[in-house]
Write an enzyme that holds these catalytic residues in place. Sequence first.
Site, PDB file in Angstrom:
ATOM      1  N   SER A  15      -1.744 -14.285 -57.738  1.00 57.21           N
ATOM      2  CA  SER A  15      -0.738 -14.723 -58.537  1.00 57.21           C
ATOM      3  C   SER A  15       0.605 -14.540 -58.175  1.00 57.21           C
ATOM      4  O   SER A  15       1.457 -15.394 -58.444  1.00 57.21           O
ATOM      5  CB  SER A  15      -0.932 -14.009 -59.894  1.00 57.21           C
ATOM      6  N   ASN A  27      -5.560 -27.272 -50.380  1.00 52.46           N
ATOM      7  CA  ASN A  27      -6.691 -27.871 -50.896  1.00 52.46           C
ATOM      8  C   ASN A  27      -7.042 -27.337 -52.558  1.00 52.46           C
ATOM      9  O   ASN A  27      -8.009 -27.526 -52.907  1.00 52.46           O
ATOM     10  CB  ASN A  27      -7.721 -27.737 -50.157  1.00 52.46           C
ATOM     11  N   ASP A  33     -19.535 -22.894 -49.562  1.00 58.02           N
ATOM     12  CA  ASP A  33     -20.866 -22.963 -49.900  1.00 58.02           C
ATOM     13  C   ASP A  33     -21.832 -21.769 -49.218  1.00 58.02           C
ATOM     14  O   ASP A  33     -21.301 -21.353 -48.023  1.00 58.02           O
ATOM     15  CB  ASP A  33     -21.520 -24.319 -49.848  1.00 58.02           C
ATOM     16  N   TYR A  36     -22.342 -22.198 -45.090  1.00 63.33           N
ATOM     17  CA  TYR A  36     -21.381 -21.853 -44.352  1.00 63.33           C
ATOM     18  C   TYR A  36     -21.308 -20.413 -43.896  1.00 63.33           C
ATOM     19  O   TYR A  36     -20.493 -19.321 -44.218  1.00 63.33           O
ATOM     20  CB  TYR A  36     -19.983 -22.218 -44.829  1.00 63.33           C
TER      21      TYR A  36
END
Length: 95
Positions: A15, A27, A33, A36
């Site tokens: 934050s 992104n 996932d 990876y």
Amino acid sequence: MELPAGYEAHLVPRSSTFKNYGILQTNSCGIVDGSYCGDEDMWRMPVYATRDTVIHENDRICQFRIVENQPRVTFDEVVSLDNESRGGFGSTGRQ
């Protein structure tokens, strides 16, 4: 890192990252996932710097949460949803 079977990681900024460093994750949210996990696979957070900044080794700029993969969902195609319209995109809260 290798995640447990059936899980994925969501990589997001802390934050305080923008306030302290002036960087934005490019992104929006990184989804890692479970496949990876090779020796050369490295979790990274691509960022855009909005001002000159310095990030040192071990600075805490991001975090991740390990969550269960979304279950498989099936959809039924219909002609109408038979619900009252709320006014379309961007209309929440308007009278």
